[in-house]
Motif scaffolding. Structure first.
Motif, PDB file in Angstrom:
ATOM      1  N   PHE A  87      -4.003  -0.879 -13.893  1.00  0.00           N
ATOM      2  CA  PHE A  87      -3.901   0.215 -12.921  1.00  0.00           C
ATOM      3  C   PHE A  87      -5.248   0.899 -12.704  1.00  0.00           C
ATOM      4  CE2 PHE A  87       0.611   0.003 -14.047  1.00  0.00           C
ATOM      5  CZ  PHE A  87       1.240   0.294 -12.842  1.00  0.00           C
ATOM      6  N   PHE A  88      -6.137   0.797 -13.697  1.00  0.00           N
ATOM      7  CA  PHE A  88      -7.348   1.610 -13.702  1.00  0.00           C
ATOM      8  C   PHE A  88      -8.640   0.825 -13.476  1.00  0.00           C
ATOM      9  CE2 PHE A  88      -4.078   3.813 -16.096  1.00  0.00           C
ATOM     10  CZ  PHE A  88      -4.128   5.084 -15.545  1.00  0.00           C
ATOM     11  N   THR A  89      -8.537  -0.439 -13.116  1.00  0.00           N
ATOM     12  CA  THR A  89      -9.726  -1.228 -12.819  1.00  0.00           C
ATOM     13  C   THR A  89      -9.416  -2.232 -11.726  1.00  0.00           C
ATOM     14  OG1 THR A  89     -11.363  -2.780 -13.708  1.00  0.00           O
ATOM     15  CG2 THR A  89      -9.158  -2.889 -14.649  1.00  0.00           C
ATOM     16  N   GLU A  90     -10.410  -2.499 -10.901  1.00  0.00           N
ATOM     17  CA  GLU A  90     -10.241  -3.519  -9.864  1.00  0.00           C
ATOM     18  C   GLU A  90     -10.716  -4.882 -10.355  1.00  0.00           C
ATOM     19  OE1 GLU A  90      -8.470  -2.769  -7.132  1.00  0.00           O
ATOM     20  OE2 GLU A  90      -8.314  -0.874  -8.230  1.00  0.00           O
ATOM     21  N   LYS A 145      -1.524   2.672  -0.889  1.00  0.00           N
ATOM     22  CA  LYS A 145      -1.714   1.643   0.141  1.00  0.00           C
ATOM     23  C   LYS A 145      -3.090   0.990   0.081  1.00  0.00           C
ATOM     24  CE  LYS A 145      -1.377   0.912   5.146  1.00  0.00           C
ATOM     25  NZ  LYS A 145      -0.981   1.517   6.440  1.00  0.00           N
ATOM     26  N   GLU A 146      -4.135   1.796   0.038  1.00  0.00           N
ATOM     27  CA  GLU A 146      -5.491   1.248   0.072  1.00  0.00           C
ATOM     28  C   GLU A 146      -5.753   0.309  -1.098  1.00  0.00           C
ATOM     29  OE1 GLU A 146     -10.170   2.749   0.137  1.00  0.00           O
ATOM     30  OE2 GLU A 146      -8.539   4.232   0.112  1.00  0.00           O
ATOM     31  N   ARG A 147      -5.364   0.738  -2.294  1.00  0.00           N
ATOM     32  CA  ARG A 147      -5.588  -0.066  -3.488  1.00  0.00           C
ATOM     33  C   ARG A 147      -4.788  -1.366  -3.415  1.00  0.00           C
ATOM     34  NH1 ARG A 147      -4.666   3.566  -6.946  1.00  0.00           N
ATOM     35  NH2 ARG A 147      -6.727   4.003  -7.797  1.00  0.00           N
ATOM     36  N   LEU A 204      -3.586  -3.050  -0.738  1.00  0.00           N
ATOM     37  CA  LEU A 204      -4.091  -3.976   0.280  1.00  0.00           C
ATOM     38  C   LEU A 204      -5.391  -4.644  -0.184  1.00  0.00           C
ATOM     39  CD1 LEU A 204      -3.393  -2.098   3.646  1.00  0.00           C
ATOM     40  CD2 LEU A 204      -2.003  -3.811   2.477  1.00  0.00           C
ATOM     41  N   LYS A 205      -6.246  -3.901  -0.858  1.00  0.00           N
ATOM     42  CA  LYS A 205      -7.484  -4.475  -1.381  1.00  0.00           C
ATOM     43  C   LYS A 205      -7.181  -5.531  -2.438  1.00  0.00           C
ATOM     44  CE  LYS A 205     -10.787  -0.718  -0.565  1.00  0.00           C
ATOM     45  NZ  LYS A 205     -11.657   0.312  -1.212  1.00  0.00           N
ATOM     46  N   ARG A 206      -6.167  -5.276  -3.241  1.00  0.00           N
ATOM     47  CA  ARG A 206      -5.803  -6.245  -4.285  1.00  0.00           C
ATOM     48  C   ARG A 206      -5.180  -7.503  -3.679  1.00  0.00           C
ATOM     49  NH1 ARG A 206      -4.307  -3.252  -9.895  1.00  0.00           N
ATOM     50  NH2 ARG A 206      -6.063  -1.804  -9.893  1.00  0.00           N
ATOM     51  N   PHE A 207      -4.387  -7.326  -2.639  1.00  0.00           N
ATOM     52  CA  PHE A 207      -3.848  -8.495  -1.942  1.00  0.00           C
ATOM     53  C   PHE A 207      -5.001  -9.308  -1.355  1.00  0.00           C
ATOM     54  CE2 PHE A 207       0.799  -7.137  -0.827  1.00  0.00           C
ATOM     55  CZ  PHE A 207       1.041  -6.924  -2.176  1.00  0.00           C
ATOM     56  N   ASP A 208      -5.974  -8.624  -0.776  1.00  0.00           N
ATOM     57  CA  ASP A 208      -7.130  -9.300  -0.180  1.00  0.00           C
ATOM     58  C   ASP A 208      -7.930 -10.047  -1.248  1.00  0.00           C
ATOM     59  OD1 ASP A 208      -6.518  -8.448   2.371  1.00  0.00           O
ATOM     60  OD2 ASP A 208      -7.866  -6.704   2.301  1.00  0.00           O
TER      61      ASP A 208
END
Length: 232
Positions: free
Chosen positions: A128-131, A215-217, A219-223
């Motif tokens: 949850f806390f890192t990309e 939402k932003e997080r 969608l970025k993870r899906f990308d």
């Protein structure tokens, strides 16, 4: 207990992340009981009911499995504030950076039911806390080994991008409507979404997880997942 017995060292309970109140409760029941078959009992009531004459004369047997079970009961029923208090040191020890206290609270609220020992908190929360979370190879292979999975994730990403009210009811409705439109099972969308958003195949409720992430997080993870798949 012999010093070689599992659970004989106090350090075990600190390292494993037992709730202090659960261990205390269990110790109170060694050689004594309130005589009404209750297992979980607050210390204030123990003090009120305890009578020296009711101590069992036989040697008490320490059952670590029973202590673990009782700990699970305490964790499941404890207030969120207390849960956060006990979870935080394990997250700090795992070097999980928590920039937002509200986000931390929301995350711990949805994983709380999964936790039996506080040492497990980092495993259930770190992504949850890192990309830069890692993808479980087995989960990725199982889910995205299906030829249609990438297309399903892309379609779900586009569907989620249209959502203005980002809450679990809207997310669930959008996913199920898309599954019906694509003629697939909801699981064919749920599993790719979970692996893309968290890197693993297990976790809290998908809709709760996506709602908390935002939402932003998401969608970025899906990308990120789609880019990873397209590079193969």
């Amino acid at each position: 207990m012999s010093k070689r017995d599992e659970g004989a060292s106090v350090a075990t309970y600190l390292e494993q992340g037992y709730a202090p109140e659960a261990v205390r409760n269990y110790l109170c029941l060694l050689g004594w009981s309130p005589k009404d078959n209750r297992e979980k009992i607050d210390i204030e009531e123990v003090v009120k009911l305890f009578e020296l004459e009711k101590i069992n004369r036989r040697n008490a047997a320490f059952d670590l499995d029973k202590c673990f079970w009782l700990n699970g009961q305490y964790v499941a029923q404890m207030p969120l504030d207390r849960f956060i208090e006990l979870a935080r040191p394990f997250m700090e020890r795992a070097k999980i950076d928590v920039p937002d206290e509200k986000y931390l609270r929301d995350v711990l609220a949805i994983v709380k039911e999964k936790i039996k020992l506080f040492k497990d908190v980092p495993e259930w929360t770190s992504y949850f806390f890192t990309e830069n979370y890692e993808f479980d190879p087995e989960a990725e292979k199982k889910v995205f080994g299906k030829p249609e999975a990438t297309g399903h994730l892309k379609a779900l990403r586009d569907e989620f991008d249209k959502i203005d009210k980002w809450d679990l009811q809207t997310l669930e409705s959008a996913l199920k409507s898309l599954a019906q439109k694509l003629g697939c099972k909801t699981g064919d969308l749920v599993h790719p979404a979970r692996v893309a958003a968290s890197g693993r195949s297990v976790g809290p409720s998908l809709y709760h997880m996506l709602e908390v992430m935002g939402k932003e997080r998401v969608l970025k993870r899906f990308d990120r997942m789609l880019a990873k798949l397209s590079s193969k």
